[in-house]
Design an enzyme around this catalytic site. Structure first.
Site, short mmCIF file in Angstrom:
data_model
loop_
_atom_site.label_atom_id
_atom_site.label_comp_id
_atom_site.label_asym_id
_atom_site.label_seq_id
_atom_site.Cartn_x
_atom_site.Cartn_y
_atom_site.Cartn_z
N GLN A 122 -2.70 3.19 5.30
CA GLN A 122 -3.37 2.30 4.72
C GLN A 122 -3.27 0.69 4.75
OE1 GLN A 122 -2.01 2.94 0.83
NE2 GLN A 122 -3.70 5.01 0.11
N VAL B 68 1.04 -0.99 -0.51
CA VAL B 68 -0.04 -0.03 0.03
C VAL B 68 1.05 0.65 -0.09
CG1 VAL B 68 -2.17 -0.72 1.14
CG2 VAL B 68 -0.43 -0.41 2.89
N SER B 69 0.37 2.44 -0.45
CA SER B 69 1.00 3.56 -0.16
C SER B 69 1.54 4.81 0.57
CB SER B 69 0.43 4.18 -1.67
OG SER B 69 0.21 3.54 -2.53
N ALA B 70 0.23 4.62 1.44
CA ALA B 70 0.62 4.70 3.61
C ALA B 70 0.18 3.88 3.81
CB ALA B 70 -0.10 6.55 2.70
#
Length: 199
Positions: free
Chosen positions: A20, A15-17
């Site tokens: 998340q 996931v990017s963050a």
């Protein structure tokens, strides 16, 4: 599973963050032999240590299972590059949400060939647009604007280098690339004339 049954199934989830959730990806990767997870942007492949660890880990006959292509890469070019690295290790790639791209099937191989052709076309178009933009700028007399750094800035940068300030820090403070700073400090390229004038 790998077609000959000799390898492992290795999962990858991203996931990017940090806030998340990986749960949906982990659900479809349940039952794999080993899983690599990370919370990092897909923009820079070099900034994803778990992906690098996965590529190092896999062996001939392994299958890398990912929920979807965008979890593996942000761009077509990066996706193809990662798949090529895994293929060189003898590993196949399986996308649970996009089986048409699975590398161990004739259909997947064909689709990846098409993607590679599209990516090359995109790169060619970008190069063409860049060349056109440069030509237009030169025609308007605005392309070669001379050095970005003034003699005073270069002198200050030299002093900071003498004081052991990292060049990356100096370049960031000046708002230029490290290559630009290097050219300015060494009197290279567009800074050659400036250097001559400084004697």
């Amino acid at each position: 599973m790998p077609s000959d049954g000799s390898g492992q199934v290795v999962g990858y989830a991203r996931v990017s963050a940090a806030d998340q959730n990986l749960d949906r990806q982990l659900e479809v990767l349940r039952g794999v032999n080993k899983i690599f997870t990370e919370k990092a942007s897909g923009k820079d492949v070099r900034g994803r240590p778990e992906l690098q660890a996965l590529i190092e880990y896999v062996r001939e006959g392994d299958m890398v299972r990912v929920k979807s292509p965008d979890r593996l890469a942000r761009s077509t070019q990066d996706l193809l590059g990662i798949i090529e690295q895994l293929k060189r290790k003898g590993a196949a790639v399986e996308f649970t949400d996009n089986p048409a791209l699975n590398t161990d099937t004739p259909q997947g191989g064909f689709m990846l060939t098409i993607l590679a052709a599209v990516a090359e076309l995109e790169r060619a178009q970008i190069r063409e647009r860049q060349a056109e933009g440069i030509a237009l700028a030169k025609a308007k007399g605005v392309y070669d604007r001379g050095p970005k750094l003034t003699p005073e800035q270069i002198a200050n940068a030299r002093e900071k280098v003498r004081l052991k300030v990292p060049k990356a820090v100096i370049a960031r403070e000046l708002g230029v690339a490290r290559s630009t700073l290097h050219s300015a400090l060494t009197g290279a390229g567009r800074y050659a004339k400036t250097e001559d004038e400084r004697g």
